[in-house]
Design a protein around this motif. Structure first.
Motif, PDB file in Angstrom:
ATOM      1  N   GLY A  47      73.541  34.484  78.769  1.00  0.00           N
ATOM      2  CA  GLY A  47      73.507  33.263  79.573  1.00  0.00           C
ATOM      3  C   GLY A  47      74.738  32.406  79.425  1.00  0.00           C
ATOM      4  N   ARG A  48      75.220  32.244  78.203  1.00  0.00           N
ATOM      5  CA  ARG A  48      76.408  31.414  77.979  1.00  0.00           C
ATOM      6  C   ARG A  48      77.633  32.040  78.616  1.00  0.00           C
ATOM      7  N   HIS A  49      77.791  33.348  78.507  1.00  0.00           N
ATOM      8  CA  HIS A  49      78.917  34.009  79.156  1.00  0.00           C
ATOM      9  C   HIS A  49      78.836  33.876  80.675  1.00  0.00           C
ATOM     10  N   LEU A  50      77.637  34.035  81.236  1.00  0.00           N
ATOM     11  CA  LEU A  50      77.488  33.899  82.684  1.00  0.00           C
ATOM     12  C   LEU A  50      77.763  32.468  83.121  1.00  0.00           C
ATOM     13  N   TYR A  51      77.200  31.513  82.412  1.00  0.00           N
ATOM     14  CA  TYR A  51      77.383  30.093  82.756  1.00  0.00           C
ATOM     15  C   TYR A  51      78.866  29.716  82.736  1.00  0.00           C
ATOM     16  N   ASN A  52      79.573  30.140  81.684  1.00  0.00           N
ATOM     17  CA  ASN A  52      80.990  29.805  81.579  1.00  0.00           C
ATOM     18  C   ASN A  52      81.825  30.507  82.643  1.00  0.00           C
ATOM     19  N   THR A  53      81.482  31.753  82.961  1.00  0.00           N
ATOM     20  CA  THR A  53      82.246  32.481  83.972  1.00  0.00           C
ATOM     21  C   THR A  53      82.027  31.885  85.361  1.00  0.00           C
ATOM     22  N   LEU A  54      80.813  31.481  85.663  1.00  0.00           N
ATOM     23  CA  LEU A  54      80.564  30.800  86.937  1.00  0.00           C
ATOM     24  C   LEU A  54      81.420  29.549  87.067  1.00  0.00           C
ATOM     25  N   GLY A  55      81.683  28.913  85.935  1.00  0.00           N
ATOM     26  CA  GLY A  55      82.515  27.711  85.937  1.00  0.00           C
ATOM     27  C   GLY A  55      83.959  27.965  86.308  1.00  0.00           C
ATOM     28  N   LEU A  56      84.392  29.233  86.314  1.00  0.00           N
ATOM     29  CA  LEU A  56      85.756  29.561  86.717  1.00  0.00           C
ATOM     30  C   LEU A  56      85.911  29.558  88.233  1.00  0.00           C
ATOM     31  N   PHE A  57      84.799  29.400  88.966  1.00  0.00           N
ATOM     32  CA  PHE A  57      84.822  29.421  90.432  1.00  0.00           C
ATOM     33  C   PHE A  57      84.180  28.142  90.985  1.00  0.00           C
ATOM     34  N   PRO A  58      84.782  26.976  90.707  1.00  0.00           N
ATOM     35  CA  PRO A  58      84.139  25.701  91.077  1.00  0.00           C
ATOM     36  C   PRO A  58      84.026  25.479  92.576  1.00  0.00           C
ATOM     37  N   GLU A  59      84.837  26.168  93.374  1.00  0.00           N
ATOM     38  CA  GLU A  59      84.752  25.991  94.824  1.00  0.00           C
ATOM     39  C   GLU A  59      83.692  26.899  95.447  1.00  0.00           C
ATOM     40  N   GLU A  60      83.173  27.842  94.640  1.00  0.00           N
ATOM     41  CA  GLU A  60      82.195  28.799  95.152  1.00  0.00           C
ATOM     42  C   GLU A  60      80.796  28.560  94.611  1.00  0.00           C
ATOM     43  N   PHE A  61      80.707  28.141  93.326  1.00  0.00           N
ATOM     44  CA  PHE A  61      79.410  27.989  92.680  1.00  0.00           C
ATOM     45  C   PHE A  61      79.263  26.603  92.065  1.00  0.00           C
ATOM     46  N   GLU A  62      78.073  26.034  92.206  1.00  0.00           N
ATOM     47  CA  GLU A  62      77.697  24.832  91.467  1.00  0.00           C
ATOM     48  C   GLU A  62      76.623  25.220  90.472  1.00  0.00           C
ATOM     49  N   ARG A  63      76.834  24.900  89.204  1.00  0.00           N
ATOM     50  CA  ARG A  63      75.886  25.268  88.164  1.00  0.00           C
ATOM     51  C   ARG A  63      74.822  24.187  88.008  1.00  0.00           C
ATOM     52  N   ILE A  64      73.564  24.597  88.070  1.00  0.00           N
ATOM     53  CA  ILE A  64      72.444  23.686  87.853  1.00  0.00           C
ATOM     54  C   ILE A  64      71.965  23.891  86.420  1.00  0.00           C
ATOM     55  N   ASP A  65      72.105  22.875  85.602  1.00  0.00           N
ATOM     56  CA  ASP A  65      71.788  23.026  84.182  1.00  0.00           C
ATOM     57  C   ASP A  65      70.296  23.264  83.954  1.00  0.00           C
ATOM     58  N   PHE A  66      70.027  24.093  82.949  1.00  0.00           N
ATOM     59  CA  PHE A  66      68.655  24.416  82.577  1.00  0.00           C
ATOM     60  C   PHE A  66      68.474  24.171  81.088  1.00  0.00           C
ATOM     61  N   LYS A  67      67.302  23.643  80.712  1.00  0.00           N
ATOM     62  CA  LYS A  67      66.932  23.483  79.312  1.00  0.00           C
ATOM     63  C   LYS A  67      65.625  24.223  79.065  1.00  0.00           C
ATOM     64  N   LYS A  68      65.514  24.843  77.895  1.00  0.00           N
ATOM     65  CA  LYS A  68      64.333  25.666  77.612  1.00  0.00           C
ATOM     66  C   LYS A  68      63.047  24.853  77.644  1.00  0.00           C
ATOM     67  N   GLU A  69      63.161  23.525  77.443  1.00  0.00           N
ATOM     68  CA  GLU A  69      61.980  22.666  77.483  1.00  0.00           C
ATOM     69  C   GLU A  69      61.340  22.622  78.870  1.00  0.00           C
ATOM     70  N   TYR A  70      62.098  23.000  79.901  1.00  0.00           N
ATOM     71  CA  TYR A  70      61.554  22.965  81.263  1.00  0.00           C
ATOM     72  C   TYR A  70      60.335  23.885  81.400  1.00  0.00           C
ATOM     73  N   PHE A  71      60.294  24.965  80.620  1.00  0.00           N
ATOM     74  CA  PHE A  71      59.160  25.879  80.713  1.00  0.00           C
ATOM     75  C   PHE A  71      57.856  25.243  80.226  1.00  0.00           C
ATOM     76  N   GLU A  72      57.968  24.123  79.509  1.00  0.00           N
ATOM     77  CA  GLU A  72      56.778  23.433  79.013  1.00  0.00           C
ATOM     78  C   GLU A  72      56.417  22.227  79.868  1.00  0.00           C
ATOM     79  N   ASP A  73      57.142  22.008  80.959  1.00  0.00           N
ATOM     80  CA  ASP A  73      56.913  20.839  81.812  1.00  0.00           C
ATOM     81  C   ASP A  73      57.026  21.272  83.275  1.00  0.00           C
TER      82      ASP A  73
END
Length: 372
Positions: A14-40
């Protein structure tokens, strides 16, 4: 622009994918996720609503209870499917499964059932699904004793421990960046593939891998030599090995000086690989660099003057400071995914020799600018 969410974004892949997506800011917007979301439910639904693509990587690989692994992984997939249904999402959902689907163990069953849960959601709701069936993944920053035997071996060999082989079988492998590149390709294509088998890029016996890593320890870690690298797998394995070195204690490494009446002779680098060697002078107060690489191997060697070399892993705040002085020539090697710079902190010109394993190509520079 596609909005991409990655469950398990702080995990190994996940960290490698998240960081690599960040190399293409004009193509992808990253929506942050936290593991706590699975409990809410509300937070999970809000995350799902924002995403055009969801890459579901959150999972448990190891635990003393196989039943707990099974329940956790199936449960996470079900929670995501329920949220997709509640929000009437039309996201392209990608889920990581494993070639262990074929094995008679609860981990493999959990991955298969999780993939099928999301495939059923897609079929019932007209959604898109890509079920990524992945071989063994290795790469920089993997968690030892958890992500792969390669992570464990690398950690042991850089921390004074001796690896042992439990079973010397053949293992199908893929480097984490190769996997990430495949995922990004599938994001761009946008096609449904409920059962997508990702081919390994190498098949090696455990003993073959350990022999290479032992060679890296002897030549590189102990001797400072860049070892012979014969193919892409070995390049990726070497960069993986380097990521486990404790930079705080290992660098800077002082050169051996040979002194006679004529002056001093210093061997800067011994190579089993090619590359490009450069020389620079830097006037006092000037900083060079402030960039990072995802594949390149690089050495900064200070020959004259005083320098501050700084490193920072791009997703952390900690800055590592290394002070080098030409009176005792020394070097620091740059790890991948660490932004780095060098500053002349003395009162005279700074003389530096830079070596990098590949000649600079402006069309494929692997150089991303970011302040340390």
């Amino acid at each position: 622009m596609k909005k991409i969410g990655v469950t398990g974004q702080n995990g190994f892949v996940g960290r490698h994918l998240y960081n690599t997506l960040g190399l293409f800011p004009e193509e992808f917007e990253r929506i942050d996720f936290k593991k706590e979301y699975f409990e809410d439910q509300n937070q999970l639904d809000q995350f799902v609503k924002q995403c055009d693509v969801i890459v579901h990587l959150a999972a448990m690989n190891r635990h003393e209870s196989e039943q707990f692994i099974y329940e956790t992984n199936v449960g996470l997939a079900k929670k995501l499917a329920d949220s997709l249904t509640r929000t009437a999402s039309k996201a392209h959902v990608m889920i990581s499964s494993s070639t262990q689907e074929e094995r008679d163990n609860l981990y493999g069953k959990s991955k298969k059932e999780g993939r099928e849960t999301l495939a059923n959601w897609a079929e019932e709701n007209g959604g898109k699904i890509t079920g990524l069936i992945i071989p063994n993944v290795f790469g920089a920053f993997g968690k030892p004793f958890y992500n792969s035997f390669i992570a464990t071996f690398c950690h042991q060999l850089t921390h004074g421990e001796t690896p042992t082989i439990a079973t010397d079988g053949e293992v199908k492998l893929i480097y984490v960046q190769e996997l990430v590149d495949t995922i990004i390709y599938e994001i761009r294509e946008g096609n449904s593939k409920p059962e997508f088998l990702i081919e390994p890029t190498a098949t090696k016996k455990v003993s073959e891998v350990l022999a290479l890593l032992n060679d890296y320890k002897t030549k590189y870690f102990d001797g400072g030599e860049i070892p012979e690298i014969n193919d892409t797998f070995e390049h990726n394995l070497f960069n993986t090995y380097r990521s486990y070195i404790d930079y705080k204690t290992h660098y800077p490494v002082k050169f051996t000086q040979h002194t006679d009446p004529r002056g001093v002779f210093v061997e800067v680098i011994r190579l089993g690989i090619g590359g490009q060697c450069s020389f620079s002078t830097t006037v006092p107060g000037i900083t060079r660099g402030n960039h990072y690489h995802t594949r390149k191997i690089e050495r900064f060697a200070v020959i004259k003057g005083k320098a501050l070399i700084q490193l920072r892993k791009i997703d952390t705040e900690e800055v590592l400071d290394f002070y080098l002085d030409g009176k005792e020539p020394s070097y620091v090697d740059m790890p991948i995914w660490y932004t780095h710079n060098i500053k002349n902190i003395g009162e005279e010109e700074l003389y530096t020799i830079f070596w990098i394993n590949e000649a600079f190509d402006p069309e494929n520079s692997d150089t991303y600018f970011l302040e340390v």
